[in-house]
Design a protein around this motif. Structure first.
Motif, mmCIF file in Angstrom:
data_model
loop_
_atom_site.group_PDB
_atom_site.id
_atom_site.type_symbol
_atom_site.label_atom_id
_atom_site.label_comp_id
_atom_site.label_asym_id
_atom_site.label_seq_id
_atom_site.Cartn_x
_atom_site.Cartn_y
_atom_site.Cartn_z
ATOM 1 N N SER A 17 0.836 -1.214 0.000
ATOM 2 C CA SER A 17 0.000 0.000 0.000
ATOM 3 C C SER A 17 0.865 1.257 0.000
ATOM 4 C CB SER A 17 -0.928 -0.004 1.228
ATOM 5 O OG SER A 17 -1.745 -1.157 1.238
ATOM 6 N N LEU A 18 1.815 1.282 -0.882
ATOM 7 C CA LEU A 18 2.762 2.396 -0.917
ATOM 8 C C LEU A 18 2.081 3.698 -1.284
ATOM 9 C CD1 LEU A 18 5.751 0.488 -2.456
ATOM 10 C CD2 LEU A 18 5.867 1.850 -0.363
ATOM 11 N N LYS A 19 2.577 4.773 -0.694
ATOM 12 C CA LYS A 19 2.046 6.112 -0.915
ATOM 13 C C LYS A 19 3.143 7.006 -1.488
ATOM 14 C CE LYS A 19 -0.819 5.639 3.247
ATOM 15 N NZ LYS A 19 -1.148 6.242 4.576
ATOM 16 N N PRO A 20 2.773 8.060 -2.174
ATOM 17 C CA PRO A 20 3.801 8.983 -2.695
ATOM 18 C C PRO A 20 4.738 9.506 -1.607
ATOM 19 C CG PRO A 20 1.714 9.431 -3.755
ATOM 20 C CD PRO A 20 1.439 8.409 -2.680
ATOM 21 N N GLU A 21 4.215 9.673 -0.402
ATOM 22 C CA GLU A 21 5.058 10.176 0.690
ATOM 23 C C GLU A 21 6.060 9.148 1.195
ATOM 24 O OE1 GLU A 21 1.699 10.248 0.505
ATOM 25 O OE2 GLU A 21 0.786 9.901 2.478
ATOM 26 N N ASP A 22 5.999 7.920 0.691
ATOM 27 C CA ASP A 22 7.021 6.917 1.017
ATOM 28 C C ASP A 22 8.250 7.069 0.119
ATOM 29 O OD1 ASP A 22 4.345 4.573 1.421
ATOM 30 O OD2 ASP A 22 5.509 5.532 3.026
ATOM 31 N N THR A 23 8.174 7.940 -0.863
ATOM 32 C CA THR A 23 9.301 8.170 -1.753
ATOM 33 C C THR A 23 10.500 8.678 -0.982
ATOM 34 O OG1 THR A 23 7.893 8.611 -3.673
ATOM 35 C CG2 THR A 23 10.129 9.526 -3.715
ATOM 36 N N ALA A 24 11.624 7.985 -1.118
ATOM 37 C CA ALA A 24 12.833 8.334 -0.386
ATOM 38 C C ALA A 24 13.950 7.383 -0.797
ATOM 39 C CB ALA A 24 12.606 8.230 1.122
ATOM 40 N N VAL A 25 15.153 7.693 -0.332
ATOM 41 C CA VAL A 25 16.236 6.722 -0.397
ATOM 42 C C VAL A 25 16.172 5.903 0.891
ATOM 43 C CG1 VAL A 25 18.713 6.352 -0.538
ATOM 44 C CG2 VAL A 25 17.659 8.240 -1.811
ATOM 45 N N TYR A 26 16.142 4.616 0.746
ATOM 46 C CA TYR A 26 16.039 3.708 1.882
ATOM 47 C C TYR A 26 17.416 3.117 2.178
ATOM 48 C CZ TYR A 26 10.980 4.003 1.967
ATOM 49 O OH TYR A 26 9.691 4.458 2.089
ATOM 50 N N TYR A 27 17.811 3.202 3.439
ATOM 51 C CA TYR A 27 19.119 2.735 3.877
ATOM 52 C C TYR A 27 18.965 1.573 4.864
ATOM 53 C CZ TYR A 27 20.845 7.186 2.033
ATOM 54 O OH TYR A 27 21.158 8.250 1.236
ATOM 55 N N CYS A 28 19.765 0.566 4.647
ATOM 56 C CA CYS A 28 19.847 -0.542 5.581
ATOM 57 C C CYS A 28 20.869 -0.210 6.667
ATOM 58 C CB CYS A 28 20.271 -1.790 4.812
ATOM 59 S SG CYS A 28 20.630 -3.224 5.823
ATOM 60 N N ASN A 29 20.578 -0.639 7.882
ATOM 61 C CA ASN A 29 21.497 -0.451 8.997
ATOM 62 C C ASN A 29 21.626 -1.763 9.762
ATOM 63 O OD1 ASN A 29 21.548 0.331 12.228
ATOM 64 N ND2 ASN A 29 22.941 1.547 10.985
ATOM 65 N N ALA A 30 22.843 -2.070 10.191
ATOM 66 C CA ALA A 30 23.051 -3.308 10.941
ATOM 67 C C ALA A 30 24.145 -3.112 11.987
ATOM 68 C CB ALA A 30 23.425 -4.442 9.996
ATOM 69 N N ASP A 31 24.012 -3.847 13.079
ATOM 70 C CA ASP A 31 24.987 -3.794 14.178
ATOM 71 C C ASP A 31 25.649 -5.165 14.312
ATOM 72 O OD1 ASP A 31 22.675 -1.789 16.111
ATOM 73 O OD2 ASP A 31 24.180 -1.188 14.657
ATOM 74 N N PRO A 32 26.640 -5.451 13.460
ATOM 75 C CA PRO A 32 27.276 -6.769 13.522
ATOM 76 C C PRO A 32 28.311 -6.859 14.643
ATOM 77 C CG PRO A 32 28.292 -5.456 11.808
ATOM 78 C CD PRO A 32 27.161 -4.634 12.364
ATOM 79 N N ILE A 33 28.497 -8.081 15.111
ATOM 80 C CA ILE A 33 29.542 -8.377 16.078
ATOM 81 C C ILE A 33 30.720 -8.965 15.304
ATOM 82 C CG2 ILE A 33 30.181 -9.630 18.155
ATOM 83 C CD1 ILE A 33 27.962 -7.650 18.633
ATOM 84 N N VAL A 34 31.854 -8.293 15.362
ATOM 85 C CA VAL A 34 33.057 -8.745 14.671
ATOM 86 C C VAL A 34 34.179 -8.803 15.694
ATOM 87 C CG1 VAL A 34 34.712 -8.273 12.823
ATOM 88 C CG2 VAL A 34 32.300 -7.664 12.516
ATOM 89 N N ALA A 35 34.742 -9.999 15.868
ATOM 90 C CA ALA A 35 35.829 -10.194 16.838
ATOM 91 C C ALA A 35 35.448 -9.644 18.205
ATOM 92 C CB ALA A 35 37.120 -9.537 16.330
ATOM 93 N N GLY A 36 34.207 -9.901 18.609
ATOM 94 C CA GLY A 36 33.771 -9.517 19.937
ATOM 95 C C GLY A 36 33.383 -8.068 20.107
#
Length: 119
Positions: free
Chosen positions: A84-103
């Motif tokens: 149900s996308l709307k025109p106001e959903d227009t944007a650049v979408y960024y993924c974010n993640a908090d990985p654990i690397v070497a503790g």
């Protein structure tokens, strides 16, 4: 080094659907929270949805009931199903993640994927 690769953006008419994917790769032991943010022209980046490693989710009020975030821990991948996308959903979408690397927990961002919803 960790990389987040996003896919699934594009142009869709209002009322349509898109599914975004974000795959994390690198020397990852595990990933805590993962999420999607968006930034429209002239506006600040805002949280769209987030999900913990245990599956708890939270959403921006503007997308509740329309968007669903999920993840596949075995694939280090997070998804965003947008309906149900709307025109106001227009944007650049960024993924974010908090990985654990070497503790150590880090914070990484994807390069962004454009979502355009036409009226």
């Amino acid at each position: 080094q960790v990389q987040l690769v996003e896919s699934g953006g594009g142009l869709v008419q209002a009322g349509g659907s898109l599914r975004l994917s974000c795959a994390a790769s690198g020397s990852i032991f595990s990933i805590n929270a993962m999420g999607w943010y968006r930034q429209a022209p002239g506006k600040q980046r805002e949280l769209v949805a987030a999900i913990t490693s245990g599956g708890s989710t939270n959403y921006a009020d503007s997308v509740k009931g329309r968007f669903t975030i999920s993840r596949d821990n075995a694939k280090n991948t997070v998804y965003l199903q947008m309906n149900s996308l709307k025109p106001e959903d227009t944007a650049v979408y960024y993924c974010n993640a908090d990985p654990i690397v070497a503790g150590i927990e880090y914070d990484y961002w994807g390069q962004g994927t454009q979502v355009t919803v036409s009226s």
